[in-house]
Scaffold this motif. Structure first.
Motif, PDB file in Angstrom:
ATOM      1  N   PHE A  70      -6.285  24.423  43.275  1.00 36.32           N
ATOM      2  CA  PHE A  70      -5.246  24.362  44.268  1.00 36.32           C
ATOM      3  C   PHE A  70      -4.152  23.718  44.191  1.00 36.32           C
ATOM      4  O   PHE A  70      -4.240  22.450  44.070  1.00 36.32           O
ATOM      5  N   ARG A 101       3.411  16.979  52.204  1.00 34.99           N
ATOM      6  CA  ARG A 101       3.164  15.739  51.848  1.00 34.99           C
ATOM      7  C   ARG A 101       4.028  14.639  51.946  1.00 34.99           C
ATOM      8  O   ARG A 101       3.760  13.495  52.437  1.00 34.99           O
ATOM      9  N   ASP A 133     -19.541  18.247  50.651  1.00 32.37           N
ATOM     10  CA  ASP A 133     -18.749  19.037  51.766  1.00 32.37           C
ATOM     11  C   ASP A 133     -18.208  17.792  52.672  1.00 32.37           C
ATOM     12  O   ASP A 133     -18.858  17.067  53.173  1.00 32.37           O
ATOM     13  N   ALA A 161      -9.731  14.816  53.260  1.00 34.73           N
ATOM     14  CA  ALA A 161     -11.217  15.478  53.260  1.00 34.73           C
ATOM     15  C   ALA A 161     -11.052  16.557  52.202  1.00 34.73           C
ATOM     16  O   ALA A 161     -12.327  16.998  51.689  1.00 34.73           O
ATOM     17  N   ARG A 177      -2.223  14.270  46.640  1.00 36.78           N
ATOM     18  CA  ARG A 177      -1.716  13.979  47.847  1.00 36.78           C
ATOM     19  C   ARG A 177      -2.338  12.293  48.079  1.00 36.78           C
ATOM     20  O   ARG A 177      -1.534  11.440  48.577  1.00 36.78           O
ATOM     21  N   ASP A 183     -13.458  16.670  47.609  1.00 37.97           N
ATOM     22  CA  ASP A 183     -13.465  18.155  47.427  1.00 37.97           C
ATOM     23  C   ASP A 183     -14.654  18.543  47.179  1.00 37.97           C
ATOM     24  O   ASP A 183     -15.483  17.992  46.432  1.00 37.97           O
ATOM     25  N   ILE A 184     -14.942  19.693  47.670  1.00 34.06           N
ATOM     26  CA  ILE A 184     -16.239  20.458  47.642  1.00 34.06           C
ATOM     27  C   ILE A 184     -16.372  21.098  45.841  1.00 34.06           C
ATOM     28  O   ILE A 184     -17.480  21.280  45.659  1.00 34.06           O
ATOM     29  N   SER A 185     -15.295  21.326  45.445  1.00 31.72           N
ATOM     30  CA  SER A 185     -15.400  22.155  44.213  1.00 31.72           C
ATOM     31  C   SER A 185     -15.568  20.957  42.891  1.00 31.72           C
ATOM     32  O   SER A 185     -14.600  20.029  43.154  1.00 31.72           O
ATOM     33  N   PHE A 212     -13.710  21.793  60.725  1.00 26.33           N
ATOM     34  CA  PHE A 212     -14.026  20.431  60.232  1.00 26.33           C
ATOM     35  C   PHE A 212     -13.834  19.641  61.560  1.00 26.33           C
ATOM     36  O   PHE A 212     -13.942  18.258  61.221  1.00 26.33           O
ATOM     37  N   ASP A 232      -6.298  19.446  55.293  1.00 26.29           N
ATOM     38  CA  ASP A 232      -5.439  20.498  54.583  1.00 26.29           C
ATOM     39  C   ASP A 232      -6.076  21.548  53.944  1.00 26.29           C
ATOM     40  O   ASP A 232      -6.282  21.713  52.730  1.00 26.29           O
ATOM     41  N   PRO A 233      -6.733  22.240  55.110  1.00 22.89           N
ATOM     42  CA  PRO A 233      -7.856  23.435  54.467  1.00 22.89           C
ATOM     43  C   PRO A 233      -6.897  24.607  53.913  1.00 22.89           C
ATOM     44  O   PRO A 233      -5.711  24.818  54.440  1.00 22.89           O
TER      45      PRO A 233
HETATM   46  N1  SAM Z   1      -4.733  18.642  50.373  1.00 26.70           N
HETATM   47  C1  SAM Z   1      -4.259  19.623  49.003  1.00 26.70           C
HETATM   48  C2  SAM Z   1      -2.899  19.291  48.523  1.00 26.70           C
HETATM   49  O1  SAM Z   1      -2.144  18.521  49.256  1.00 26.70           O
HETATM   50  O2  SAM Z   1      -2.504  19.722  47.486  1.00 26.70           O
HETATM   51  C3  SAM Z   1      -4.525  20.981  49.116  1.00 26.70           C
HETATM   52  C4  SAM Z   1      -6.037  21.146  49.650  1.00 26.70           C
HETATM   53  S1  SAM Z   1      -6.287  22.926  49.293  1.00 26.70           S
HETATM   54  C5  SAM Z   1      -5.646  23.769  50.520  1.00 26.70           C
HETATM   55  C6  SAM Z   1      -8.021  23.137  50.146  1.00 26.70           C
HETATM   56  C7  SAM Z   1      -9.190  22.504  49.320  1.00 26.70           C
HETATM   57  O3  SAM Z   1     -10.161  22.416  50.161  1.00 26.70           O
HETATM   58  C8  SAM Z   1      -9.607  23.408  48.060  1.00 26.70           C
HETATM   59  O4  SAM Z   1      -9.603  22.519  46.635  1.00 26.70           O
HETATM   60  C9  SAM Z   1     -11.129  23.716  48.311  1.00 26.70           C
HETATM   61  O5  SAM Z   1     -12.002  23.421  47.137  1.00 26.70           O
HETATM   62  C10 SAM Z   1     -11.438  22.381  49.148  1.00 26.70           C
HETATM   63  N2  SAM Z   1     -12.459  22.689  50.370  1.00 26.70           N
HETATM   64  C11 SAM Z   1     -12.822  24.054  50.833  1.00 26.70           C
HETATM   65  N3  SAM Z   1     -13.939  23.703  51.711  1.00 26.70           N
HETATM   66  C12 SAM Z   1     -14.302  22.562  51.419  1.00 26.70           C
HETATM   67  C13 SAM Z   1     -15.435  21.659  52.036  1.00 26.70           C
HETATM   68  N4  SAM Z   1     -16.269  22.298  53.046  1.00 26.70           N
HETATM   69  N5  SAM Z   1     -15.530  20.271  51.710  1.00 26.70           N
HETATM   70  C14 SAM Z   1     -14.653  19.639  51.115  1.00 26.70           C
HETATM   71  N6  SAM Z   1     -13.753  20.686  50.403  1.00 26.70           N
HETATM   72  C15 SAM Z   1     -13.461  21.774  50.597  1.00 26.70           C
END
Ligand code: SAM
Length: 424
Positions: A27, A36, A135, A82, A89, A107-109, A163, A155-156
């Motif tokens: 993303f 940001r 997570d 988180a 960021r 990140d979870i991914s 969270f 920033d989900p």
């Molecule tokens: N903060 C980033 C930025 O400013 O560019 C964008 C974050 S994006 C909107 C949301 C991210 O949250 C994704 O990459 C996704 O993989 C991650 N994500 C979703 N659920 C999560 C979880 N339970 N734990 C950690 N990361 C998670």
């Protein structure tokens, strides 16, 4: 484009002092540059505030050096991003916020974490930014005992509420929490029942739905904090583009939690003319004789004498509870504004939004819109300046809002606003 990108193609991006590459399918949203930039300013301002507070306690002068990006306060901030995606960021926080001690970019991914690692190396911030693959909730629960983080950034995608339980437990006393919510349809009244299940409050489809969204998010954070004897202090709350973003401090204090019911209200919203009335959940006051004891009063009986609006006789919908105390700290906002540098890509917009924020009547929740006031009475829309002067002449305060172009925020009762409009 307002659409966030999860591109298949690798991309190279330069934003602020960071340059990043994404391996695709991670993303990145260019529209969030404003978010940001503003967060960098807010965390820097918070760092300085913290430094001053600490030196007041120890009665030592804050240690300030001149740094290439301005004054450097030795804040030693510990930051958790988180939900980090590309790491952009966190890397910007490392390069653009003076005095940071450590940043966890989580990140979870797995794909995202690989991007974070590469980008941290590319930007040479390995000494400050630690990539993490977990997570977010588990990571925060692991740190809950020591209340580890000075700053947590959430920033989900969509709703942040899942969270919040772990966040309010892992942040330090007085820590800064930054929360984005992008599920505006839910928060702005399209699905009030979903809003209740996610945020614990009923959203309403009103003209001031963006402010209501901000206030629902604040009450949701407060409710999570209260469970652990903590409470929030909003510093800045904004609604822009397709999302809302709040900046709040989280403090510890069981006694202060007793005041929460005074900061929350139900909203009676007229389905015909968009008038609104707020009913606080209760009133908490310090006992005059013994200040360590509080006195409560709870609402008695039905709030409205009739279930219909006195102005147009349409039924009311009841929403909330919403946060009905101030949503900004003007001193903090002024300091952000003063520290904003032209170097930032969204400098002009930050100046515009924050200047409007400073003008807003901070202790008056919600607003009317000029078009709606005129539309309900089938009038040609009067000039905004004329309406504002009339309200001022009647002895009330009035302001704009950064959340809507034609917002009319006033402490005048609904009846006064309608009477002024009818005389047009
Ligand atoms: N903060 C980033 C930025 O400013 O560019 C964008 C974050 S994006 C909107 C949301 C991210 O949250 C994704 O990459 C996704 O993989 C991650 N994500 C979703 N659920 C999560 C979880 N339970 N734990 C950690 N990361 C998670």
């Amino acid at each position: 484009s307002l659409i966030a990108m999860e591109s298949e193609e690798p991309q190279q991006i330069v934003e602020g002092l960071a340059q990043i590459q994404t391996g695709g399918k991670v993303f990145y949203n260019p529209v969030q540059e404003f978010n940001r930039d503003l967060s960098i300013l807010a965390i820097s301002t918070y760092g300085m505030l913290l430094q001053k507070e600490r030196s007041l306690k120890t009665s030592e002068e804050p240690s300030v050096e001149i740094h290439e990006c301005g004054k450097k306060y030795d804040t030693g901030l510990s930051i958790l991003e988180a939900l980090s995606a590309t790491g952009l960021r966190s890397i910007r926080y490392a390069k653009e916020i003076p005095g940071v001690k450590e940043i966890i970019a989580n990140d979870i991914s797995l794909k995202a974490v690989n991007d974070i690692k590469n980008n941290v190396n590319l930007n040479k911030v390995e000494h400050l930014v630690s990539p993490s693959h977990q997570d977010a909730t588990m990571l925060m629960y692991e740190h809950k005992r020591e209340n580890h983080f000075d700053v947590i950034d959430l920033d989900p995608y969509g709703c942040p509420s899942i969270f919040l339980d772990s966040t309010v437990q892992s942040i330090k006393n007085g820590g800064l929490l930054l929360v984005t919510a992008t599920d505006m349809a839910v928060l702005a009244g399209n699905t009030p029942e979903t809003c209740y299940s996610k945020y614990g409050a009923i959203s309403l489809r009103t003209k001031s739905c963006h402010e209501m969204a901000v206030r629902i998010l604040l009450q949701c954070i407060e409710s999570h904090a209260n469970r652990y004897g903590r409470y929030i202090e909003p510093l800045l709350s904004i609604s822009v583009d397709f999302y809302i973003r709040v900046f709040v401090r989280v403090h510890t204090g069981n006694y202060k939690c007793k005041y929460t019911i005074s900061k929350l209200s139900h909203v009676y919203h007229c389905t015909g003319c968009d008038s609104h009335i707020l009913q606080p959940l209760g009133i908490t006051k310090p006992n005059e004789k013994n200040q360590s004891i509080t006195k409560f009063s709870l609402p008695t009986g039905p709030f409205t004498s009739s279930s219909n609006c006195t102005h147009c006789e349409s039924p009311y919908h009841m929403g909330g509870p919403i946060w009905s105390a101030p949503i900004h700290n003007p001193q903090f906002v002024s300091e952000i504004l003063q520290s904003a540098s032209e170097r930032l890509g969204t400098f002009k917009r930050i100046q515009g939004v924050l200047s409007l924020v400073l003008e807003e009547l901070n202790d008056v929740p919600l607003y009317y819109t000029l078009q709606n006031l005129a539309g309900v009475l089938k009038l040609v829309t009067p000039p905004m300046t004329s309406l504002r002067s009339a309200i001022l002449n009647a002895g009330y305060q009035v302001s704009a809002s950064h959340m809507h172009k034609t917002a009319v925020k006033t402490n005048a009762p609904c009846k006064v606003v309608w009477d002024i409009m009818r005389c047009w």
